[in-house]
Motif scaffolding. Structure first.
Motif, PDB file in Angstrom:
ATOM      1  N   THR A   1       2.438  10.115  20.444  1.00  0.00           N
ATOM      2  CA  THR A   1       3.133  11.387  20.614  1.00  0.00           C
ATOM      3  C   THR A   1       3.356  11.714  22.095  1.00  0.00           C
ATOM      4  OG1 THR A   1       2.185  12.259  18.577  1.00  0.00           O
ATOM      5  CG2 THR A   1       2.966  13.875  20.183  1.00  0.00           C
TER       6      THR A   1
ATOM      7  N   ARG B   1       1.081  14.824  13.523  1.00  0.00           N
ATOM      8  CA  ARG B   1       1.963  15.129  14.642  1.00  0.00           C
ATOM      9  C   ARG B   1       3.012  14.020  14.741  1.00  0.00           C
ATOM     10  NH1 ARG B   1      -3.047  13.748  18.511  1.00  0.00           N
ATOM     11  NH2 ARG B   1      -2.493  11.622  19.144  1.00  0.00           N
ATOM     12  N   PRO B   2       4.147  14.305  15.344  1.00  0.00           N
ATOM     13  CA  PRO B   2       5.225  13.318  15.408  1.00  0.00           C
ATOM     14  C   PRO B   2       4.785  12.055  16.143  1.00  0.00           C
ATOM     15  CG  PRO B   2       6.025  15.498  16.033  1.00  0.00           C
ATOM     16  CD  PRO B   2       4.539  15.586  15.966  1.00  0.00           C
TER      17      PRO B   2
END
Length: 282
Positions: free
Chosen positions: A89, A83-84
């Motif tokens: 995140t 995930r970013p």
């Protein structure tokens, strides 16, 4: 008030073996129970001190360690990988504070229990502006760029020196002390939960008194990556952002912590890919 909790596994008490680190490992259920108990303690204490919105970022391994049904329902859960921006995140300027729980020492720390930085498969060490950088430092710089102070860090006692040197306003709660890469000593669980409650209360009090600061270092960031496989450096040197230093080291600069973390995550994934490639060759 709004809080962001990033929770890792290796810095938790009761965790000392590779058999405990991932789903499918024989003792994985043990640290999950510890994680849930300590995390719910932190959520409860934050709620008692006026935090109405609490995000919890499940931040170890595949980032699916927390049992949703067992988590205090006052918290919102971020799960899943990749995930970013990984362990931070959705952390942005809307948060009043960040708390890092279960964090371990940086890769290359003598006697650091399960020490690594971002990816144990990929990095032997990461330096930022000439300083050995742990996940605590890298994620704190990301938070600081959003003007969010890290008010509490809880994990391996070896992190205490980093707090003292770089972020002395952060309340540090040691949860264990590494004796070697695969051994540690930790207090009884009741002592740990009590120390966490006291730490959260102290941190919130300091926050409300204006004694907390976002961590900010000189920019651009000068980042040195010491890689575990020279093949990773072979691939990276084709990209103009990376400068090859020697067989195992590359450097790059970043104008923001967001950019720095993005490149570190990119290199980590390159490392994962190379590892998978080598394992697939029969």
């Amino acid at each position: 008030m709004k809080a962001y909790i990033s929770v890792d596994l290796e810095g938790l008490p009761g965790v000392s073996s590779l058999t405990m680190l991932n789903p499918g490992n024989t003792q994985f259920n043990r640290p999950v129970r510890v994680l849930t108990k300590l995390l719910n303690t932190v959520v409860d204490e934050l709620s008692n001190h006026g935090f109405e919105t609490i995000y919890v970022a499940d931040s170890h391994g595949l980032m699916t360690n927390i049992d949703y049904l067992e988590l205090d329902s006052r918290a919102e859960l971020i799960q899943g990988y990749p995930r970013p921006f990984s362990m931070v995140t959705l952390l942005d300027s809307s948060f009043d504070a960040a708390l890092f729980i279960g964090y371990h020492s940086a890769a290359g720390t003598i006697h650091g229990i399960l020490d690594h930085t971002m990816s144990g498969r990929t990095f032997a060490e990461i330096k930022v502006n000439g300083e050995k950088a742990s996940e605590f430092i890298i994620n704190s710089l990301y938070a600081g760029e959003q003007d969010v102070p890290v008010i509490l860090l809880a994990g391996d006692e070896h992190l205490g020196g980093e707090v003292e040197k770089h972020s002395p306003w952060t309340v540090f709660v040691p949860l264990k002390k590494g004796l070697s890469r695969y051994s540690a000593i930790y207090p009884g669980i009741d002592k740990v939960t009590e120390a966490l409650r006291e730490g959260v209360a102290k941190a919130v009090k300091k926050l409300k008194k204006g004694e907390m600061q976002p961590l900010k270092w000189e920019k651009p960031y000068r980042v040195e990556l010491n890689l575990r496989d020279s093949l990773i450096a072979d691939i990276l040197e084709a990209l103009p952002v990376f400068k090859r230093v020697d067989a195992y080291r590359v450097e790059f600069s970043a104008t923001t912590a967001r950019e720095m973390l993005g490149y570190i995550e990119l290199v980590a994934h390159v490392g994962y890919g190379i590892d998978a490639l080598k394992n697939s060759i029969k």
